[in-house]
Design a protein around this motif. Structure first.
Motif, short mmCIF file in Angstrom:
data_model
loop_
_atom_site.label_atom_id
_atom_site.label_comp_id
_atom_site.label_asym_id
_atom_site.label_seq_id
_atom_site.Cartn_x
_atom_site.Cartn_y
_atom_site.Cartn_z
N ALA A 103 9.40 -10.99 -18.84
CA ALA A 103 9.40 -10.51 -17.45
C ALA A 103 7.99 -10.10 -17.04
O ALA A 103 7.26 -9.49 -17.82
CB ALA A 103 10.36 -9.33 -17.30
N THR A 104 7.61 -10.45 -15.82
CA THR A 104 6.29 -10.10 -15.30
C THR A 104 6.18 -8.59 -15.12
O THR A 104 7.06 -7.96 -14.55
CB THR A 104 6.06 -10.79 -13.94
N GLY A 105 5.06 -8.04 -15.61
CA GLY A 105 4.84 -6.61 -15.51
C GLY A 105 3.98 -6.24 -14.30
O GLY A 105 3.22 -7.06 -13.78
N TYR A 106 4.12 -5.01 -13.87
CA TYR A 106 3.36 -4.47 -12.74
C TYR A 106 2.83 -3.10 -13.12
O TYR A 106 3.36 -2.43 -14.00
CB TYR A 106 4.26 -4.37 -11.50
N LYS A 107 1.79 -2.67 -12.41
CA LYS A 107 1.18 -1.37 -12.69
C LYS A 107 1.83 -0.24 -11.90
O LYS A 107 1.78 0.92 -12.32
CB LYS A 107 -0.32 -1.41 -12.42
N THR A 108 2.43 -0.54 -10.76
CA THR A 108 3.11 0.48 -9.95
C THR A 108 4.39 -0.10 -9.37
O THR A 108 4.53 -1.32 -9.23
CB THR A 108 2.21 0.96 -8.78
N LEU A 109 5.29 0.78 -8.98
CA LEU A 109 6.52 0.34 -8.31
C LEU A 109 6.21 -0.34 -6.99
O LEU A 109 6.89 -1.29 -6.60
CB LEU A 109 7.45 1.53 -8.07
N ALA A 110 5.17 0.12 -6.31
CA ALA A 110 4.82 -0.45 -5.01
C ALA A 110 4.41 -1.92 -5.12
O ALA A 110 4.54 -2.67 -4.14
CB ALA A 110 3.69 0.36 -4.38
N GLU A 111 3.94 -2.36 -6.29
CA GLU A 111 3.53 -3.76 -6.47
C GLU A 111 4.71 -4.70 -6.73
O GLU A 111 4.55 -5.91 -6.66
CB GLU A 111 2.57 -3.87 -7.67
N VAL A 112 5.87 -4.16 -7.05
CA VAL A 112 7.03 -4.98 -7.40
C VAL A 112 7.57 -5.65 -6.14
O VAL A 112 7.93 -4.98 -5.18
CB VAL A 112 8.13 -4.12 -8.06
N PRO A 113 7.62 -7.01 -6.15
CA PRO A 113 8.17 -7.70 -4.98
C PRO A 113 9.70 -7.58 -4.92
O PRO A 113 10.35 -7.51 -5.95
CB PRO A 113 7.74 -9.15 -5.21
N GLY A 114 10.23 -7.56 -3.73
CA GLY A 114 11.68 -7.53 -3.57
C GLY A 114 12.27 -6.15 -3.79
O GLY A 114 11.56 -5.16 -3.96
N SER A 115 13.58 -6.11 -3.79
CA SER A 115 14.28 -4.83 -3.90
C SER A 115 14.42 -4.39 -5.36
O SER A 115 14.36 -5.21 -6.27
CB SER A 115 15.67 -4.93 -3.26
N ILE A 116 14.58 -3.10 -5.53
CA ILE A 116 14.80 -2.52 -6.86
C ILE A 116 16.10 -1.74 -6.80
O ILE A 116 16.30 -0.90 -5.92
CB ILE A 116 13.65 -1.57 -7.24
N ASP A 117 16.99 -2.04 -7.74
CA ASP A 117 18.26 -1.32 -7.78
C ASP A 117 18.13 0.00 -8.52
O ASP A 117 18.59 1.04 -8.04
CB ASP A 117 19.34 -2.19 -8.42
#
Length: 138
Positions: free
Chosen positions: A61-75
């Motif tokens: 899975a692709t990692g991100y440094k912050t939640l704000a960088e995550v594309p799409g919705s987060i459950d």
């Protein structure tokens, strides 16, 4: 009224396929987040999104440094961070429109939990998805 660690909420979060942003998930195999995220992904069928300071890719899975960088919705935002730092993560989860926060075993911040509840998020605190899944027979 919504409450922390509601058994029906825990069951729904674990059994409804969703996108789980796992904050604190890195490539370090000694960290519990590696095993728990693998369980969420492989055994329960959730999509995991690693979020860490380095933005490591984990379990394919692709990692991100912050939640704000995550594309799409987060459950669900699954928080593998120290209790003293989790309030900021909860605030970020609220800001990005996550539907729930799950504070891992040993991670407790009552004020952050209340902010999440007031913002309409489901809140699970001081427990682990693997423990709860075993408890309800998943």
């Amino acid at each position: 009224m919504a409450q922390i660690n509601d058994p029906q909420t825990i069951r729904r979060l674990l059994t409804t396929p969703g996108r789980w942003a796992v904050v604190g998930l890195s490539k370090n195999p000694l960290r519990p987040a590696v095993d728990v995220s693998y369980f969420l992904q492989q055994d329960l069928g959730h999509e995991i999104i690693p979020v860490s300071l380095k933005g490591d890719d984990v379990h394919g899975a692709t990692g991100y440094k912050t939640l704000a960088e995550v594309p799409g919705s987060i459950d669900v935002v699954d928080c593998f961070v120290n209790s003293t730092k989790v309030g900021a993560v909860v605030d970020q989860a609220i800001a990005v429109g996550a539907k729930a926060v799950w504070l891992q075993l040993g991670v407790v911040d009552e004020e952050a939990a209340q902010r999440a509840l007031q913002a309409g998020l489901d809140v699970v605190m001081d427990t682990c998805p693997k423990i709860e899944a075993a408890r309800i027979g998943l």
